[in-house]
Motif scaffolding. Sequence first.
Motif, PDB file in Angstrom:
ATOM      1  N   ARG A  88      16.289  -3.373  39.072  1.00  0.00           N
ATOM      2  CA  ARG A  88      16.537  -3.340  37.629  1.00  0.00           C
ATOM      3  C   ARG A  88      16.114  -4.648  36.971  1.00  0.00           C
ATOM      4  O   ARG A  88      16.493  -5.725  37.422  1.00  0.00           O
ATOM      5  CB  ARG A  88      18.012  -3.093  37.329  1.00  0.00           C
ATOM      6  N   GLN A  89      15.360  -4.527  35.908  1.00  0.00           N
ATOM      7  CA  GLN A  89      14.992  -5.670  35.088  1.00  0.00           C
ATOM      8  C   GLN A  89      16.029  -5.815  33.973  1.00  0.00           C
ATOM      9  O   GLN A  89      16.634  -4.823  33.546  1.00  0.00           O
ATOM     10  CB  GLN A  89      13.614  -5.430  34.462  1.00  0.00           C
ATOM     11  N   PRO A  90      16.261  -7.025  33.473  1.00  0.00           N
ATOM     12  CA  PRO A  90      17.178  -7.196  32.336  1.00  0.00           C
ATOM     13  C   PRO A  90      16.555  -6.610  31.063  1.00  0.00           C
ATOM     14  O   PRO A  90      15.384  -6.848  30.768  1.00  0.00           O
ATOM     15  CB  PRO A  90      17.339  -8.713  32.234  1.00  0.00           C
ATOM     16  N   LEU A  91      17.353  -5.810  30.326  1.00  0.00           N
ATOM     17  CA  LEU A  91      16.858  -5.109  29.139  1.00  0.00           C
ATOM     18  C   LEU A  91      17.708  -5.463  27.919  1.00  0.00           C
ATOM     19  O   LEU A  91      18.908  -5.682  28.034  1.00  0.00           O
ATOM     20  CB  LEU A  91      16.919  -3.587  29.353  1.00  0.00           C
ATOM     21  N   TYR A  92      17.055  -5.485  26.749  1.00  0.00           N
ATOM     22  CA  TYR A  92      17.803  -5.715  25.506  1.00  0.00           C
ATOM     23  C   TYR A  92      17.161  -4.932  24.369  1.00  0.00           C
ATOM     24  O   TYR A  92      15.961  -4.991  24.148  1.00  0.00           O
ATOM     25  CB  TYR A  92      17.830  -7.198  25.133  1.00  0.00           C
ATOM     26  N   ASP A  93      18.027  -4.194  23.640  1.00  0.00           N
ATOM     27  CA  ASP A  93      17.571  -3.501  22.436  1.00  0.00           C
ATOM     28  C   ASP A  93      18.473  -3.828  21.256  1.00  0.00           C
ATOM     29  O   ASP A  93      18.006  -3.988  20.149  1.00  0.00           O
ATOM     30  CB  ASP A  93      17.560  -1.989  22.674  1.00  0.00           C
ATOM     31  N   ALA A  94      19.780  -3.934  21.544  1.00  0.00           N
ATOM     32  CA  ALA A  94      20.745  -4.250  20.490  1.00  0.00           C
ATOM     33  C   ALA A  94      21.985  -4.855  21.146  1.00  0.00           C
ATOM     34  O   ALA A  94      22.098  -4.885  22.374  1.00  0.00           O
ATOM     35  CB  ALA A  94      21.118  -2.990  19.703  1.00  0.00           C
ATOM     36  N   THR A  95      22.915  -5.320  20.316  1.00  0.00           N
ATOM     37  CA  THR A  95      24.117  -5.965  20.859  1.00  0.00           C
ATOM     38  C   THR A  95      24.947  -5.014  21.713  1.00  0.00           C
ATOM     39  O   THR A  95      25.701  -5.451  22.591  1.00  0.00           O
ATOM     40  CB  THR A  95      24.986  -6.508  19.723  1.00  0.00           C
ATOM     41  N   ASP A  96      24.843  -3.709  21.441  1.00  0.00           N
ATOM     42  CA  ASP A  96      25.606  -2.735  22.222  1.00  0.00           C
ATOM     43  C   ASP A  96      24.693  -1.823  23.047  1.00  0.00           C
ATOM     44  O   ASP A  96      25.067  -0.721  23.408  1.00  0.00           O
ATOM     45  CB  ASP A  96      26.490  -1.886  21.295  1.00  0.00           C
ATOM     46  N   TRP A  97      23.470  -2.302  23.316  1.00  0.00           N
ATOM     47  CA  TRP A  97      22.515  -1.482  24.080  1.00  0.00           C
ATOM     48  C   TRP A  97      21.645  -2.428  24.898  1.00  0.00           C
ATOM     49  O   TRP A  97      20.546  -2.805  24.521  1.00  0.00           O
ATOM     50  CB  TRP A  97      21.682  -0.656  23.120  1.00  0.00           C
ATOM     51  N   ASN A  98      22.196  -2.855  26.096  1.00  0.00           N
ATOM     52  CA  ASN A  98      21.523  -3.870  26.885  1.00  0.00           C
ATOM     53  C   ASN A  98      22.037  -3.837  28.325  1.00  0.00           C
ATOM     54  O   ASN A  98      23.043  -3.187  28.629  1.00  0.00           O
ATOM     55  CB  ASN A  98      21.746  -5.261  26.276  1.00  0.00           C
ATOM     56  N   TYR A  99      21.343  -4.573  29.201  1.00  0.00           N
ATOM     57  CA  TYR A  99      21.780  -4.642  30.600  1.00  0.00           C
ATOM     58  C   TYR A  99      21.217  -5.900  31.257  1.00  0.00           C
ATOM     59  O   TYR A  99      20.023  -6.188  31.158  1.00  0.00           O
ATOM     60  CB  TYR A  99      21.310  -3.433  31.399  1.00  0.00           C
ATOM     61  N   VAL A 100      22.093  -6.641  31.955  1.00  0.00           N
ATOM     62  CA  VAL A 100      21.679  -7.783  32.769  1.00  0.00           C
ATOM     63  C   VAL A 100      22.603  -7.868  33.984  1.00  0.00           C
ATOM     64  O   VAL A 100      23.818  -7.844  33.841  1.00  0.00           O
ATOM     65  CB  VAL A 100      21.760  -9.133  32.002  1.00  0.00           C
TER      66      VAL A 100
END
Length: 209
Positions: free
Chosen positions: A172-184
Amino acid sequence: MTMSEFVERTGFQPLSFEYEKIEEAYYSFDGDKDAFCRVFVEADGEKKIYQARAAEIDRLNGKILELDKAVKKDGEEYEKRIADLQAQLDRELEWKPCEDCGTKMSQDRYESLLANCTVWSGDPHIMSVEEAKQLVAEEFGFAMDRIEIITTVHTYEVNKHQQLRKAAAYTRQPLYDATDWNYVRFNVRGAGCTWSYEMVNGELETYCC
């Protein structure tokens, strides 16, 4: 007659076991070595030996194939037996998914985030290591130099004796789209230990394994 004498007279170099048969024929031949070698050449003795050699090679190859098939069959039966025993053991130990260990985001949710996490260029917004560290530091107050971004996560299973085992591994790569839609997925190094975490849609989750 020695083998070297035979080779000198016929121009043919037999293998040692082939010459043993030639020598037997020579001992029963009514004539001297010169006559024997002349008859050998005129009767295409070299060709006959090559044909016998090829037939022997075919026979040996056939035996090898038979052995390979037998070994493969035994190996498949052995592997099937092991798989059956493992399945029986798993049922006996009552393995089931462990909700308290490993990743707190399902792979389906992560893949959905990856599919939807896009920027104006249309590319998935995969954060760099430095971007991910900065986000984690800003959101949760960890020192950036102690943050380590992790790109492999696991799910776990637990049995009736509370023993754990890894069930699946995901990159899994770290992802960001919004403050409530992300993963690290990240670790934080302390003075004498390391803490493991995930940032899942803006929430800090403990990663245990």
